[in-house]
Design a protein around this motif. Sequence first.
Motif, PDB file in Angstrom:
ATOM      1  N   PRO A 176      -1.683  -0.648  -7.510  1.00  0.00           N
ATOM      2  CA  PRO A 176      -2.955  -0.566  -8.228  1.00  0.00           C
ATOM      3  C   PRO A 176      -2.800   0.178  -9.545  1.00  0.00           C
ATOM      4  O   PRO A 176      -1.771   0.794  -9.812  1.00  0.00           O
ATOM      5  CB  PRO A 176      -3.848   0.213  -7.259  1.00  0.00           C
ATOM      6  CG  PRO A 176      -2.886   1.065  -6.485  1.00  0.00           C
ATOM      7  CD  PRO A 176      -1.635   0.236  -6.339  1.00  0.00           C
ATOM      8  N   GLN A 229      -9.752  -0.743 -10.342  1.00  0.00           N
ATOM      9  CA  GLN A 229      -9.426  -1.583  -9.187  1.00  0.00           C
ATOM     10  C   GLN A 229      -9.451  -3.072  -9.512  1.00  0.00           C
ATOM     11  O   GLN A 229      -9.114  -3.887  -8.651  1.00  0.00           O
ATOM     12  CB  GLN A 229     -10.388  -1.276  -8.038  1.00  0.00           C
ATOM     13  CG  GLN A 229     -10.185   0.102  -7.445  1.00  0.00           C
ATOM     14  CD  GLN A 229     -10.974   0.318  -6.180  1.00  0.00           C
ATOM     15  OE1 GLN A 229     -11.099  -0.580  -5.342  1.00  0.00           O
ATOM     16  NE2 GLN A 229     -11.530   1.516  -6.019  1.00  0.00           N
ATOM     17  N   SER A 286      -9.928   3.472  -9.229  1.00  0.00           N
ATOM     18  CA  SER A 286      -9.109   3.573  -8.020  1.00  0.00           C
ATOM     19  C   SER A 286      -9.125   4.998  -7.479  1.00  0.00           C
ATOM     20  O   SER A 286      -9.193   5.963  -8.249  1.00  0.00           O
ATOM     21  CB  SER A 286      -7.661   3.161  -8.323  1.00  0.00           C
ATOM     22  OG  SER A 286      -7.588   1.809  -8.698  1.00  0.00           O
TER      23      SER A 286
END
Length: 354
Positions: free
Chosen positions: A44, A48, A103
């Motif tokens: 990642p 996201q 994230s």
Amino acid sequence: MAHRFTIGVEEEFQIIDPATCELRSHVSQLISQASPDIAEQVKPELHQSIVETGTRICDSVSELRIEMHRTRRELVAAAERAGLQVAAAGTHPFSSWIDQVISPGERYEHIVEEMGQLARSLLIFGMHVHVAMPDRQTTIDLMNGVRYFLPHLLALSTSSPFWMGRNTGLKSFRTTVFRRFPRTGVPEQFESWSAYENFVNLLVKLHCIDNSKKIWRDVRPHPMFGTLEFRMFDVCTLNQSWRLYRRALIEENKWRAARYGIDGKLIDFGKEAEVDMRQLIPELLELVDDVVDDLGSRGAVEYVHTMVKEGTSADRQLRVYRETGDMKAVVRHIVAETRAGVTEPRTSPTHAVN
């Protein structure tokens, strides 16, 4: 050659909803569908809706091409298994950074805390090329020298003409977005590795940064890999010595490259004249012609002539928009080009290492 200039690439891809063509913050779902062959090479990023891949270390550009097609092919397949798509372009044509999910994790939380809204708005997608260096002083010497050609390389990679639903008038708006961050752009000239090291240590001492990875210049010595890392590229679909010039002069050329891509003019500072990019590119290729065979790069280098003739990803995106007036059509075009660019022979590189 006495030193093996091994090479590797990191790429950041857009995660696309097939129905709406918008970005989707579904990196976990995509990574969960990655095959074992690529699982360790997918990760990642800050948002996201971004997924990053990294190639194995390759011995040549031709080997790297096969490896990049392999990682892209596996990524496309993983996305499709998750009901998603991936796209390679420096910015998404119309999705807003405001709608994207950050994230989880201490690293990303620290970046957002440090940079605030700048970090949240950094919804851009780049490609980083790592070239192994024989020693630290050579790293600095080459960094000093290649600075002049960073605008030329940026012009060839331009793939981000749109931002939040608007035609920006630039071929690489990603460059402008990233410029908001501190310690970006063309690096200064350093006379030695110790001078560079002293500069980094001073920034750490004064609490400007906590490590040298917070220096995000267009080209930099990577603090862990022993590579010279080229960072100025938009991510895009696959398809002798010189004078050292001041950073401010090179930045003028970088602006022109971001604005006009290969359709513009760069400044030849030696001649004090503007020169068409389409004239400069053949001169640049001639400059490196005596080493491309030793590096196994002739095929890749010669493809630049096709890029000059047919345009970059930014040019093709703009063409689709002119023809359709539809940003979703642009996204579908990018997705299709990304998928079409993974059809190389499925031969695995024989000398790749982790």
